[in-house]
Design an enzyme around this catalytic site. Structure first.
Site, mmCIF file in Angstrom:
data_model
loop_
_atom_site.group_PDB
_atom_site.id
_atom_site.type_symbol
_atom_site.label_atom_id
_atom_site.label_comp_id
_atom_site.label_asym_id
_atom_site.label_seq_id
_atom_site.Cartn_x
_atom_site.Cartn_y
_atom_site.Cartn_z
ATOM 1 N N SER A 147 0.849 -1.188 0.000
ATOM 2 C CA SER A 147 0.000 0.000 0.000
ATOM 3 C C SER A 147 0.889 1.243 0.000
ATOM 4 O O SER A 147 2.084 1.168 0.315
ATOM 5 C CB SER A 147 -0.881 -0.011 1.256
ATOM 6 O OG SER A 147 -1.533 1.222 1.458
ATOM 7 N N TYR A 160 -4.057 -0.976 9.911
ATOM 8 C CA TYR A 160 -3.825 -1.189 8.480
ATOM 9 C C TYR A 160 -2.404 -0.772 8.113
ATOM 10 O O TYR A 160 -1.692 -1.493 7.401
ATOM 11 C CB TYR A 160 -4.850 -0.387 7.674
ATOM 12 C CG TYR A 160 -4.750 -0.588 6.181
ATOM 13 C CD1 TYR A 160 -5.385 -1.665 5.561
ATOM 14 C CD2 TYR A 160 -4.022 0.291 5.372
ATOM 15 C CE1 TYR A 160 -5.303 -1.857 4.192
ATOM 16 C CE2 TYR A 160 -3.932 0.110 4.007
ATOM 17 C CZ TYR A 160 -4.573 -0.965 3.413
ATOM 18 O OH TYR A 160 -4.478 -1.160 2.059
#
Length: 255
Positions: A147, A160
């Site tokens: 990410s 996350y």
């Protein structure tokens, strides 16, 4: 070597988690279009049926699987079922993921555990079991989904962010151990893509504008924008690429 030999996946067998929609669905369809048979895994039974139907409609080969990625036993069972069905796997794409948005001081530990279990633990367990089989065959491609938050801290997404930093570290650790056995372990770091996970950001007009103003490409990514990167890392074209994190981000990191 001809381009079809470099980038083609005919005869290859792939497992893609998170294949029900979004990035996972796009990757599964791209691998199938390149010639692979794709085992499409989702979190709930029937979740990948639409993806499988779309692949078959285009003349590809696909089969639906399901597993709760937050349940380590279910993840291990998914790996075994995939091997039982396919005989062997040439490609593993760890795309299934989840995200919780809450300020860190209020972040529930149960949400922390859920995020780490789905985003990190499942990636490790599938890579461990299927990677062992790839090592035996001395051939295989593992693609993890990182990410932009593998590079930065983000806001209100501590679990996350932690998981995606860890995915990059795991990618490099496995590459160090397995490259000599003909197993390529790499990652793709998507930028800001139009998916369920970013729906809250897209709906926030101020945050949406902040994101767009930093993107040299001037737009959010579409799931199909990952197709080329996935095929590259799954194919012979990337045989000498190990432990790399390929950013597909519309120029976000360059800005």
């Amino acid at each position: 070597m001809q381009l079809q030999q470099l980038f083609g996946l005919t005869g290859k067998k792939a497992l893609v988690t998170g294949a029900s929609r979004g990035l996972g669905q796009a990757i599964a369809m791209a691998l199938a279009e390149a010639g692979a048979e794709v085992l499409c895994a989702s979190s709930a039974p029937g979740g990948s049926d639409a993806t499988v139907a779309a692949i078959r409609q285009q003349g590809g080969l696909a089969q639906a699987f399901s597993s709760d990625l937050a349940d380590s036993n279910a993840v291990i069972q998914l790996a075994e079922k995939a091997l039982d069905y396919a005989g062997h796997l040439d490609i593993l794409v760890n795309c299934g993921g989840t995200i919780s948005r809450t300020p860190a001081v209020d972040f529930a530990f149960s949400d922390w555990q859920q995020n780490l279990a789905v985003n990190l633990d499942a990636t490790f367990l599938l890579s461990q079991r299927l990677g062992a089989a790839m090592i035996e065959r001395r051939s295989g491609k593992i693609i993890n989904i990182a990410s932009m938050l593998s590079y930065s801290g983000g806001i209100t997404v501590p679990a996350y962010t932690a998981s995606k930093h860890a995915v990059v570290g795991l990618t490099r650790a496995l590459a160090n151990e397995w490259a000599g056995f003909g197993v390529n372990v790499n990652a793709i770091a998507p930028g800001y893509f139009k998916t369920d996970n970013t729906a809250a950001l897209q709906a926030n007009s101020d945050r949406n504008q902040q994101i767009l103003s930093r993107l040299p490409a001037g737009r959010w990514g579409e799931p199909s924008d990952l197709a080329g990167a996935a095929i590259f890392l799954a194919s012979s074209a990337s045989d000498y690429v190990h432990g790399h994190v390929l950013a597909v981000d519309g120029g976000w990191l360059a800005r």
